[in-house]
Motif scaffolding. Structure first.
Motif, PDB file in Angstrom:
ATOM      1  N   LEU A   1      13.905  80.061 -55.990  1.00  0.00           N
ATOM      2  CA  LEU A   1      15.390  80.620 -56.529  1.00  0.00           C
ATOM      3  C   LEU A   1      15.441  80.203 -57.976  1.00  0.00           C
ATOM      4  CD1 LEU A   1      17.680  80.560 -53.367  1.00  0.00           C
ATOM      5  CD2 LEU A   1      16.540  82.571 -54.196  1.00  0.00           C
ATOM      6  N   GLN A   2      15.486  78.855 -58.200  1.00  0.00           N
ATOM      7  CA  GLN A   2      15.617  78.369 -59.535  1.00  0.00           C
ATOM      8  C   GLN A   2      14.825  79.112 -60.669  1.00  0.00           C
ATOM      9  OE1 GLN A   2      14.924  74.123 -58.829  1.00  0.00           O
ATOM     10  NE2 GLN A   2      17.177  73.789 -59.486  1.00  0.00           N
TER      11      GLN A   2
ATOM     12  N   ILE B   1      13.303  82.177 -60.252  1.00  0.00           N
ATOM     13  CA  ILE B   1      13.951  83.585 -60.340  1.00  0.00           C
ATOM     14  C   ILE B   1      15.251  83.654 -61.270  1.00  0.00           C
ATOM     15  CG2 ILE B   1      14.859  85.410 -59.044  1.00  0.00           C
ATOM     16  CD1 ILE B   1      12.774  84.868 -56.980  1.00  0.00           C
ATOM     17  N   ALA B   2      16.076  82.656 -60.801  1.00  0.00           N
ATOM     18  CA  ALA B   2      17.331  82.731 -61.512  1.00  0.00           C
ATOM     19  C   ALA B   2      17.220  82.662 -63.170  1.00  0.00           C
ATOM     20  CB  ALA B   2      18.344  81.488 -61.144  1.00  0.00           C
TER      21      ALA B   2
ATOM     22  N   LEU C   1      16.986  85.914 -64.726  1.00  0.00           N
ATOM     23  CA  LEU C   1      18.146  86.773 -64.759  1.00  0.00           C
ATOM     24  C   LEU C   1      19.226  86.681 -65.753  1.00  0.00           C
ATOM     25  CD1 LEU C   1      18.557  86.877 -60.794  1.00  0.00           C
ATOM     26  CD2 LEU C   1      17.090  88.460 -62.024  1.00  0.00           C
ATOM     27  N   PRO C   2      19.874  87.921 -66.284  1.00  0.00           N
ATOM     28  CA  PRO C   2      20.700  87.731 -67.200  1.00  0.00           C
ATOM     29  C   PRO C   2      22.141  87.016 -66.416  1.00  0.00           C
ATOM     30  CG  PRO C   2      20.481  89.959 -66.414  1.00  0.00           C
ATOM     31  CD  PRO C   2      19.433  89.238 -65.909  1.00  0.00           C
ATOM     32  N   GLN C   3      22.636  86.272 -67.241  1.00  0.00           N
ATOM     33  CA  GLN C   3      24.003  85.718 -66.692  1.00  0.00           C
ATOM     34  C   GLN C   3      25.145  86.692 -66.852  1.00  0.00           C
ATOM     35  OE1 GLN C   3      24.918  82.590 -65.587  1.00  0.00           O
ATOM     36  NE2 GLN C   3      22.872  81.712 -65.737  1.00  0.00           N
TER      37      GLN C   3
END
Lengths: 58, 379
Positions: A38-39, A41-42, A45-47
């Motif tokens: 998950l880290q 992938i995160a 991703l845009p915040q």
């Protein structure tokens, strides 16, 4: 006549064929229980951001 | 409350998989495609919060009553906002549409679904599981209740402002100690004009039987609300303005705020709130609040008061105003007199403004009576 033993083998083979899709597919929890995945992938991703103009008590 | 990292927000605990909810397939509630091998297709059609806007499909099979109540719960619907704003608004249909657009962009983006109280932080607080997707029957005060109700209630209750609420600071009670299902899920009715109209809301008297042996209770009961004697100053906000910034992101500006204590006349005396004297709070509603969406949208602003009935969450047994009769009697400073109200909203607040002649007169000074030590009591 098919013997009991070979019947059992066939049933296992058929079962494997039907579940092969599931066995090789991703399942939600594979990722969602894995912190490292998950880290990783995160990071891609845009915040989400809120407006910088918000001010005061809400 | 520290913000959650992005990965923490969606990290499912393996404990959860052993629970009743966890034994159901993810897609059963959330949709999406469990067989997909990459993220985008796995999440296609997925619903992050399957309990909003309709909880019946996801929760109703097992929790039928609660799912049905969700349809009218003010946490879900915020149903009292629109009629209240419309009462102050223009009657022009086109302008009303502009106002509704503003309300949808701002007011109605804030709500709480089943999931936002029992599984994750509310969206208003940027979401995220609070215990690895485990379902908690009782919401968590910090992660859920005060994540939304923080700037006023949370700060007052925990003592971030003022001395805190004795229920919390001395007796380790949390929101749920007082606020039961009725308060949170509602009473099933959908025509409330005000959030205080929900039937069966928790009341001080649920725990504190008014004891006429206490002289001041005998004198003031049903005339003065409990809060008048037992609250401390509380947050008041004077002018919320909403709009969209250059990037199209919704914002609000509410910079005019003050910790005040004001006793006003009860504008809506009812069976539940029969008292004549109540605390009133300046709510952020202001005539120009929606000007971004169109000038004059709240052209009938004076129809409703914006000093409103208040129930501060900073209760103490002894407060500055209840120590001596004349801390309150004859003390003009505590009352919402005309001079305390900005000229432009005096007309809107005529029902709650206390005329000078109504301020209770100074009492003859007598030595305070010694109160008998009580065998048992809450505070």
């Amino acid at each position: 006549m098919i013997g009991k033993r070979s019947m059992f083998v066939w049933m296992v083979v058929i079962g494997l064929i039907f579940s092969a899709g599931d066995l090789f597919a991703s399942s939600c929890v594979d990722c969602h229980t894995d912190t490292e995945k998950l880290q990783a992938i995160a990071k891609t991703l845009p915040q989400k951001v809120g407006s910088a103009e918000t001010a005061g008590k809400g | 409350m520290a913000p959650l990292e992005l990965h923490e927000k969606v990290l499912v605990s393996t404990d959860f998989l052993e629970t009743t909810h966890g034994s159901m397939g993810c897609t059963e509630c959330h949709g999406g495609n469990a067989k997909a091998v990459e993220m985008v297709s796995a999440h296609a059609g997925m619903q992050a919060d399957p309990t909003f806007p309709d909880a019946v499909k996801a929760c109703g099979e097992c929790h039928a009553k609660e799912a049905e109540l969700a349809k009218t719960s003010l946490h879900y619907t915020l149903a009292t906002y629109r009629p209240m704003v419309h009462e102050r608004a223009t009657t022009d249909k086109k302008q009303l549409q502009m106002l509704d657009q503003g309300m949808d962009n701002h007011c109605y983006s804030c709500h709480a679904s089943c999931g936002e109280c029992h599984v994750s932080r509310p969206n208003f607080a940027k979401g995220g599981f609070i215990s690895g997707h485990n379902f908690n029957k009782t919401p968590d005060q910090t992660n859920q209740c005060t994540a939304c109700h923080g700037s006023r209630v949370g700060n007052e209750f925990t003592g971030t402002t003022g001395s805190g609420d004795a229920h919390y600071t001395k007796h380790d009670m949390d929101c749920m100690s007082c606020h039961g299902t009725k308060d949170l899920h509602g009473d099933g009715k959908s025509d409330h004009k005000d959030r205080y109209d929900v039937e069966g809301l928790s009341r001080c008297e649920d725990c504190h039987q008014l004891d006429d042996q206490i002289e001041q209770h005998a004198i003031h009961r049903e005339k003065v609300s409990c809060y008048v004697c037992h609250s401390q100053p509380y947050a008041n906000c004077y002018g919320c303005h909403v709009g969209l910034d250059d990037k199209g992101l919704a914002y609000y500006k509410n910079p005019d705020e003050a910790e005040l204590f004001r006793i006003g006349l009860n504008p809506d005396q009812s069976k539940v709130h029969p008292e004549k004297w109540v605390l009133v709070r300046r709510v952020p509603a202001v005539k120009t609040g929606f000007d971004y969406y169109g000038k004059g949208l709240l052209s009938r602003f004076d129809q409703l008061n914006n000093w409103k009935y208040a129930s501060p969450h900073n209760i103490q047994r002894k407060t500055t105003q209840n120590r001596m009769c004349n801390n309150c009697h004859g003390n003009e400073e505590l009352f919402l007199t005309e001079a305390m109200v900005k000229p432009e909203v005096r007309s809107a607040n005529k029902k709650v403004i206390v005329p000078q002649k109504m301020i209770p007169a100074l009492q003859e000074q007598t030595a305070p009576k010694k109160e008998k030590k009580r065998k048992s009591g809450y505070f």
